[in-house]
Scaffold this motif. Structure first.
Motif, PDB file in Angstrom:
ATOM      1  N   GLY A 233       0.772  -1.077   0.093  1.00  0.00           N
ATOM      2  CA  GLY A 233       0.100   0.028   0.014  1.00  0.00           C
ATOM      3  C   GLY A 233       0.820   1.204   0.013  1.00  0.00           C
ATOM      4  O   GLY A 233       2.099   1.232  -0.141  1.00  0.00           O
ATOM      5  N   PRO A 234       0.378   2.442   0.043  1.00  0.00           N
ATOM      6  CA  PRO A 234       0.963   3.805   0.286  1.00  0.00           C
ATOM      7  C   PRO A 234       2.109   3.597   1.375  1.00  0.00           C
ATOM      8  O   PRO A 234       1.760   3.238   2.618  1.00  0.00           O
ATOM      9  N   ALA A 235       3.317   3.865   0.960  1.00  0.00           N
ATOM     10  CA  ALA A 235       4.446   3.754   2.059  1.00  0.00           C
ATOM     11  C   ALA A 235       4.179   4.593   3.459  1.00  0.00           C
ATOM     12  O   ALA A 235       4.421   3.520   4.291  1.00  0.00           O
ATOM     13  N   SER A 236       3.857   5.662   3.429  1.00  0.00           N
ATOM     14  CA  SER A 236       3.710   6.238   4.625  1.00  0.00           C
ATOM     15  C   SER A 236       2.622   5.628   5.433  1.00  0.00           C
ATOM     16  O   SER A 236       2.617   5.596   6.584  1.00  0.00           O
ATOM     17  N   GLU A 237       1.619   5.499   4.774  1.00  0.00           N
ATOM     18  CA  GLU A 237       0.138   4.940   5.555  1.00  0.00           C
ATOM     19  C   GLU A 237       0.561   3.391   6.157  1.00  0.00           C
ATOM     20  O   GLU A 237       0.287   3.103   7.063  1.00  0.00           O
ATOM     21  N   VAL A 238       1.338   2.670   5.225  1.00  0.00           N
ATOM     22  CA  VAL A 238       1.547   1.293   5.624  1.00  0.00           C
ATOM     23  C   VAL A 238       2.534   1.382   6.993  1.00  0.00           C
ATOM     24  O   VAL A 238       2.429   0.656   7.971  1.00  0.00           O
ATOM     25  N   TYR A 239       3.564   2.154   7.049  1.00  0.00           N
ATOM     26  CA  TYR A 239       4.234   2.393   7.975  1.00  0.00           C
ATOM     27  C   TYR A 239       3.701   2.992   9.355  1.00  0.00           C
ATOM     28  O   TYR A 239       4.004   2.581  10.489  1.00  0.00           O
ATOM     29  N   ALA A 240       2.776   3.782   9.247  1.00  0.00           N
ATOM     30  CA  ALA A 240       1.770   4.425  10.267  1.00  0.00           C
ATOM     31  C   ALA A 240       0.986   3.577  10.929  1.00  0.00           C
ATOM     32  O   ALA A 240       0.634   3.405  12.019  1.00  0.00           O
ATOM     33  N   ALA A 241       0.279   2.818  10.096  1.00  0.00           N
ATOM     34  CA  ALA A 241      -1.087   2.050  10.375  1.00  0.00           C
ATOM     35  C   ALA A 241      -0.986   0.718   9.685  1.00  0.00           C
ATOM     36  O   ALA A 241      -1.871   0.557   8.895  1.00  0.00           O
TER      37      ALA A 241
END
Length: 316
Positions: A233-241
């Motif tokens: 998925g979107p990198a920043s979103e997968v990392y955050a949640a």
């Protein structure tokens, strides 16, 4: 009219003579100018996947599926065509530049070699192209006459990036390009890679065990476990949640700046990825999963969720 992606990986599987399946049914796409991160622990199949993209695996490896580079299947290419595609169509930046560079040749000659082999630059213009590439990656032209041992780790990694760009490829695969570097040099190399990808509109696949690095550098993120993509998925979103328990564990393993709770109580994940030749039944992550239920040990899970963000977990 829709255009085909730069790279389209379909059901890629890599098995060895021992029966071990290092990569299992991977599906990924990459557009020109896009940056895709691939994360996971050691032994999850990341580097095997990278080497499979240009058929750089040892003779005992069996590859099935499709690796479409600009619509052409790398896995079915004849040797002559494959040789032409390497460097000119796609190139790899390996981890540990000191081991990848030839210790007895000057770095300028090593950057020049792929250009001479592929004939992308007239012989009379090779030296100028080499010095231009070195300057492009932040090194003085005089470094072309240096041997690898005369350069620092960060300088050697810049030489590897210059070499990867020598034949103007459409795709660059960076396999843990900053692992051996200190934090300051790592940040410089990551910014350099981002800049070059943006300027030259090449596709980038970056492999790392560090989700924070990938979230900061890449557009999309794929998390691998036991040879499979378990979340993308979107990198920043997968990392955050992250939605998959494994993605959550990887993200939680790195303390966040400004978050005292994560610094004083870092969370890890017990155990190791399974042996590729002896995978557990059902979801391969269930023996280590904190939220596993009985059904997880029976049936493996496929990616589910919306098209842009998917995870292979019963709880999604």
């Amino acid at each position: 009219m829709t255009t085909a992606p730069l790279l389209d990986i379909k059901d890629l599987t890599v098995t060895y003579d021992s029966g071990a399946a290092a990569v299992r049914g991977v599906d990924l796409t990459l557009e020109a100018g896009q940056k895709l991160g691939i994360a996971g622990e050691s032994g999850c199949g990341k580097s095997t996947l990278a080497l499979a993209l240009l058929r750089l695996l040892p003779a005992g490896a069996k590859l099935t599926g499709e690796v479409l580079l600009d619509g052409e299947d790398v896995l079915t290419m004849k040797w002559g065509r494959l040789r032409a595609v390497r460097w000119a169509g796609a190139s790899i930046v390996f981890q540990g530049a000191m081991h990848s560079l030839n210790a007895v040749h000057r770095v300028g000659d090593q950057i020049a070699e792929p250009m001479l082999i592929h004939g992308t630059v007239p012989a009379s213009g090779v030296r100028k192209k080499v010095t231009g590439l070195l300057e492009h990656v932040g090194l003085p032209a005089s470094r072309a006459d240096a041997y690898p041992h005369e350069l620092s780790g960060g300088q050697r990694q810049r030489v590897m990036i210059a070499m990867a760009l020598a034949c103007d490829p459409k795709l660059i695969v960076a396999d843990e390009p900053t692992t051996a570097l200190d934090v300051m040099i790592q940040a410089q190399i990551l910014r350099l890679i981002e800049q070059l990808v943006a300027e030259q509109d090449v596709g980038l696949i970056m492999i790392s065990h560090d989700l924070a690095v990938l979230a900061d550098t890449c557009d999309r993120l794929a998390v691998m476990y036991a040879g499979r993509v378990v979340e993308q998925g979107p990198a920043s979103e997968v990392y955050a949640a992250a939605r998959h328990p494994y993605g959550k564990a990887l993200s939680a393993a790195f303390p966040r700046i400004g978050d005292p709770s994560s610094r004083h109580a870092p969370r890890g994940l017990a155990g190791d990825p399974p042996d590729p030749s002896d995978l557990p039944s059902g979801c391969t992550f269930h023996p280590r999963c904190p939220v596993a239920i009985e059904a997880c040990s029976v049936e493996d899970q496929e990616l589910r969720g919306e098209r842009d963000w998917q995870a292979a977990c019963l709880h999604v």
